[in-house]
Each structure stands twice: as structure tokens, then as C-alpha cells.
Write a protein that holds these residues in place. Structure first.
Motif, short mmCIF file in Angstrom:
data_model
loop_
_atom_site.label_atom_id
_atom_site.label_comp_id
_atom_site.label_asym_id
_atom_site.label_seq_id
_atom_site.Cartn_x
_atom_site.Cartn_y
_atom_site.Cartn_z
N SER A 1 0.79 -1.08 0.15
CA SER A 1 -0.02 0.06 -0.02
C SER A 1 1.01 1.14 0.02
N GLU A 2 0.41 2.41 -0.38
CA GLU A 2 0.88 3.41 -0.33
C GLU A 2 1.10 4.02 1.20
N PRO A 3 2.34 4.92 1.41
CA PRO A 3 2.65 5.14 2.79
C PRO A 3 1.34 5.87 3.49
N GLY A 4 0.58 6.60 2.99
CA GLY A 4 -0.43 7.48 3.50
C GLY A 4 -1.94 6.62 3.66
N ARG A 5 -1.89 5.28 3.22
CA ARG A 5 -2.90 4.68 3.24
C ARG A 5 -2.81 3.12 4.01
N ARG A 6 -1.74 3.23 4.47
CA ARG A 6 -1.49 1.83 5.29
C ARG A 6 -2.53 1.35 6.24
N GLY A 7 -2.94 2.56 7.03
CA GLY A 7 -3.80 2.19 8.33
C GLY A 7 -5.21 1.75 7.81
N LYS A 8 -5.47 2.24 6.54
CA LYS A 8 -6.87 2.03 5.83
C LYS A 8 -6.61 0.50 5.48
N ALA A 9 -5.53 0.19 4.88
CA ALA A 9 -5.32 -1.37 4.14
C ALA A 9 -5.23 -2.21 5.32
N ILE A 10 -4.57 -2.05 6.36
CA ILE A 10 -4.42 -2.90 7.56
C ILE A 10 -5.92 -3.10 8.10
N GLY A 11 -6.43 -1.86 8.39
CA GLY A 11 -8.09 -2.06 8.84
C GLY A 11 -8.97 -2.89 7.94
N THR A 12 -8.58 -2.92 6.54
CA THR A 12 -9.54 -3.78 5.81
C THR A 12 -9.19 -5.12 5.88
N VAL A 13 -7.98 -5.41 6.25
CA VAL A 13 -7.53 -6.86 6.43
C VAL A 13 -8.04 -7.54 7.95
N ILE A 14 -7.98 -6.59 8.72
CA ILE A 14 -8.35 -6.69 10.06
C ILE A 14 -9.78 -7.10 10.05
N SER A 15 -10.63 -6.26 9.28
CA SER A 15 -12.14 -6.19 9.15
C SER A 15 -12.41 -7.75 8.55
N GLY A 16 -11.75 -8.34 7.68
CA GLY A 16 -11.96 -9.60 7.50
C GLY A 16 -11.76 -10.71 8.67
N LEU A 17 -10.73 -10.05 9.15
CA LEU A 17 -10.78 -11.14 10.51
C LEU A 17 -11.63 -11.12 11.67
N ILE A 18 -12.33 -9.85 11.93
CA ILE A 18 -13.50 -9.45 12.60
C ILE A 18 -14.62 -10.31 12.20
N THR A 19 -14.76 -10.38 10.94
CA THR A 19 -15.98 -10.98 10.32
C THR A 19 -15.80 -12.58 10.36
N GLY A 20 -14.63 -13.10 10.16
CA GLY A 20 -14.29 -14.33 10.49
C GLY A 20 -14.67 -14.76 12.03
N ILE A 21 -14.04 -13.84 12.95
CA ILE A 21 -14.68 -14.07 14.30
C ILE A 21 -15.92 -14.23 14.64
N ILE A 22 -16.79 -13.13 14.07
CA ILE A 22 -18.23 -13.17 14.38
C ILE A 22 -18.65 -14.18 13.67
N ALA A 23 -18.48 -14.58 12.42
CA ALA A 23 -18.89 -15.92 11.68
C ALA A 23 -18.70 -17.04 12.51
N ALA A 24 -17.68 -17.28 12.93
CA ALA A 24 -17.07 -18.39 13.73
C ALA A 24 -17.98 -18.77 14.96
N ARG A 25 -18.21 -17.68 15.92
CA ARG A 25 -19.11 -17.95 16.91
C ARG A 25 -20.62 -18.11 16.51
N LEU A 26 -21.15 -17.45 15.34
CA LEU A 26 -22.54 -17.51 14.92
C LEU A 26 -22.63 -19.28 14.53
N VAL A 27 -21.59 -19.49 13.58
CA VAL A 27 -21.84 -20.80 13.24
C VAL A 27 -21.60 -21.87 14.20
N SER A 28 -20.74 -21.82 15.11
CA SER A 28 -20.49 -22.76 16.28
C SER A 28 -21.45 -22.90 17.16
N GLY A 29 -22.07 -21.82 17.13
CA GLY A 29 -23.17 -21.52 18.31
C GLY A 29 -24.65 -22.16 17.71
N PHE A 30 -24.62 -22.27 16.51
CA PHE A 30 -25.83 -22.73 15.78
C PHE A 30 -25.52 -24.45 15.52
#
Length: 404
Positions: free
Chosen positions: A131-160
Motif C-alpha cells: 500500500s501507499e504510505p498514507g493509506r497503510r492504516g486503511k489497508a491494515i484496517g480492511t484486512v483486520i475487518s476480514g478477521l473480525i468478520t471471521g471471528i463473528i461468523a465463527a461464533r455464530l456458526v459454532s453456536g448454531f
């Protein structure tokens, strides 16, 4: 996409960034499947409630060890092949956990699942470097958003799935998705050239001095892990709280706990905004804001925890605060220009998950001894340590692309 492309020849396109986010979500799921299933696991192996938290603890310790021994290799080997091999190990570890014959086997397999689920932390430095230097935070945030989605989905799937097909079914199904992901990555993920010609043992040796010589990693490694420990403390104890007389969801507690994860879905959209805030202000500002939000979350859950709406509000704020802290801390660390990026990230995330493992253990232990009030009080202690570190050892403010 040319398989031989290197990071020097590529820019971070939207499609590539979304693939990285999807990879983060699928690979992290194995770490959090167990949280809504602990009661079923305890019943399956006749383990007391105060001890079943060790399943989450061993998973977190495994993740920390994976951060310590696998992630630094991203500096000296080609990342694509490292990611694919680690995904294969993750696939077999999940399958092995589903076949657990006793509690010790379960703990060992949980360690291996955590050890091999560190793909996100191989992708974060890659996303930062593309990523470009001034957009690193946003790029990392997008990757971590995928991680958050995975965590939420994992709890939902295993709970069901857990109450309907048994907890083992969750771990039998998940390797299939890992295999599909590995096939996709083999085709589309770009290859990357190593940034260092050091040996593996030289890298491990150099990591010992990172905390001493790098103030950014040192301060982030105090603040982020304490917030994550409070987060793990909550999610390990929530099933038991929902089964308590305060709510009385005895037969559906794991499913409801999984659904509770849905209140954190706002974080999927808001965390990239915190990454953007890190780019526009400083990561340290965003980190301080995250710690303050986590403190308010535990105050809300202490006072209003026995009200379903108060508990949901606290969960939403805590999820957002913890994940925002991770994004901001990693944006801070990856803003330091160095061929040792993977090592910096490795040290930070190793400590992150070792301290998180302590939070996981204290969740079930504290609830069994002191109830919900004890859980919230322990959470406030962790967050208070983070705030203290932020205003003392973490008082380095800087432009994202400066030396520190």
C-alpha cells in the motif's frame, strides 16, 4: 495475475485486498470456534467449568507460539508458499481436534489449531508493503475487518451447529473451507521476495532485542495485549453468564452467545474508519480512544449487564474498541520503515496472544469464583493497565511515516 509477480512489481488492488480480508476471516475462525462450545466440551469430557477455559487458553498460547516461530519467517522466505503450507497444517489440526478422544488430546489439538491460524499476521505486513504510505492504516484496517468478520461468523456458526450436530461437527466442516481457500490463494496470491538474507536462528535471536530497542513495539506490546485480554475474558465467560439465573438460557446459551457476536458486526464497517483516523491523526491517538472506549464498555456491563440491551451495548463497544486498538497498533508498528517488519509484528502479536490466553483462562475461572461482577472488575483492571501504559511509556506521538 502472474504467479511470479513480486511485491516490488505490484500495487495493492481492491480485489487483492478483499482476497486478503477473506483469507483473514477464514483462517482466524478456528481460534474462536470453541468459545460458544465450551459447555458442550466440558460435558463431553466430564471437565469442571473452572478448567474448560484451558481450551481457549491453549488455543491462544498456540497462536502466540505461531506468531513467535512462524511469522518471523516472512522476512526470509517467500510469503505465498509459507501461507499455503501453514494453511495445510491448519486444515489437519482442525480435523485432528474433531477426533479428540480425551481432554489432553483436545488441549494439544487446540494448541496446534492456534499455532497454524496465524495467516492474518503474514498478510498484514504484505498489505502494508504493497500500500501507499498514507493509506497503510486503511489497508491494515480492511484486512483486520476480514478477521473480525471471521471471528463473528465463527461464533455464530459454532453456536448454531454445536447444539444441533455436536461440537465435533464444527471442526469436521471447517477443514473443507480451509482447503478451498488454499486452492484459491495458490492461484491468485502474488509471490513476494524475502526482505532479509539472515538465517532463521539469527532472526529469532534478533527478536530478543526488539522490545529494548524499538519504543513503538514496546508501548504497543503493553497496550494492545491488555485490551485483548479483557476481550477474551468476556467471550470466555459470556456463555456461563447467559446460563446463570440472571438470564436462564440454559439449553440455548451457546447459540445465543454466538448470536451475541452479531452486535459486533458494526466493527466490520467502523474499524477501517479507525484505520483512516490513524492515517489522518496518529495511531497513538486512535489507540488512546480505543482504550477509553473499552473502559466505558466494562463500566456499562458492570452496571447494566443483567439487562439484555445494556449487555449488547457493552459487547458492541468492547468489540469495536479491541479491534480498533489492534488496527491502530499494527498501523503504528508497520509505519516503521525496516526490513524487519515481520519480526516487529511477530513480537507484538506473540505478546498479544500470550496475554490474551491469560484473559481466556481468567474468564471461566473468575466467573466460577466471583460471578459476573468479578469478570467485569478483572476486565477493568486489564483496561486500566492499558490506559496507564498509554499515558506513561506510550507517550510517543509521531507522523505515521517518521522513524518511530
Amino acid at each position: 495475475m502472474d504467479k511470479s509477480s513480486s511485491t516490488q512489481d505490484l500495487k495493492l488492488t481492491r480485489s487483492l485486498l478483499l482476497l486478503m480480508a477473506l483469507t483473514s476471516g477464514v483462517s482466524i475462525a478456528g481460534v474462536t470456534y470453541n468459545q460458544p462450545l465450551l459447555e458442550y466440551m466440558a460435558s463431553s469430557f466430564s471437565v469442571p467449568r473452572s478448567s474448560i477455559g484451558l481450551v481457549s487458553t491453549f488455543t491462544q498460547i498456540g497462536y502466540g507460539c505461531g506468531m513467535l516461530f512462524i511469522v518471523p519467517m516472512g522476512d526470509i522466505v517467500e510469503r505465498k508458499s509459507l501461507i499455503l503450507r501453514t494453511l495445510c497444517l491448519c486444515m489437519f489440526s482442525l480435523a485432528g481436534l474433531s477426533l479428540s478422544m480425551n481432554f489432553y488430546w483436545l488441549l494439544g489439538a487446540s494448541f496446534l489449531v492456534g499455532f497454524s491460524s496465524i495467516i492474518t499476521q503474514l498478510l498484514v505486513p504484505l498489505a502494508a508493503s504493497l500500500s501507499e504510505p498514507g493509506r497503510r492504516g486503511k489497508a491494515i484496517g480492511t484486512v483486520i475487518s476480514g478477521l473480525i468478520t471471521g471471528i463473528i461468523a465463527a461464533r455464530l456458526v459454532s453456536g448454531f451447529v454445536g447444539p444441533r450436530l455436536g461440537w465435533r461437527a464444527v471442526y469436521m466442516i471447517s477443514p473443507v473451507f480451509i482447503a478451498l481457500l488454499a486452492f484459491t490463494l495458490r492461484k491468485y496470491l502474488p509471490r513476494s521476495a524475502p526482505s532479509s538474507d539472515e538465517s532463521y536462528f539469527e532472526i529469532l535471536k534478533s527478536m530478543a532485542g526488539v522490545l529494548r530497542t524499538n519504543p513503538v513495539v514496546r508501548s504497543s506490546s503493553m497496550i494492545g495485549p491488555c485490551l485483548f485480554a479483557s476481550f477474551q475474558l468476556f467471550w470466555t465467560s459470556i456463555v456461563f453468564f447467559l446460563e446463570s439465573p440472571a438470564y436462564g438460557f440454559s439449553s440455548t446459551s451457546s447459540e445465543i452467545a454466538g448470536r451475541f457476536g452479531l452486535v459486533g458486526i458494526a466493527g466490520v464497517f467502523l474499524v477501517p474508519m479507525m484505520g483512516t483516523l490513524s492515517d489522518r491523526r496518529t495511531p497513538r491517538f486512535a489507540i488512546g480512544l480505543s482504550a477509553a472506549l473499552a473502559f466505558s464498555a466494562f463500566l456499562i456491563m458492570t452496571v447494566f449487564g443483567e439487562n439484555i440491551f445494556g449487555l449488547a451495548l457493552g459487547v458492541m463497544i468492547l468489540d469495536f474498541a479491541t479491534n480498533s486498538s489492534q488496527v491502530s497498533n499494527q498501523a503504528r508498528i508497520n509505519s516503521v520503515e525496516s526490513p524487519r517488519q515481520s519480526r516487529f509484528n511477530s513480537v507484538f502479536m506473540s505478546i498479544y496472544f500470550f496475554v490474551g490466553a491469560l484473559g481466556s483462562y481468567l474468564g471461566s475461572f473468575t466467573f466460577s469464583k466471583f460471578g459476573w461482577t468479578g469478570v467485569c472488575a478483572t476486565g477493568l483492571v486489564f483496561v486500566s493497565i492499558a490506559l496507564l501504559a498509554h499515558f506513561t511509556i506510550g507517550r510517543i506521538d509521531y507522523a505515521p511515516d517518521s522513524e518511530y
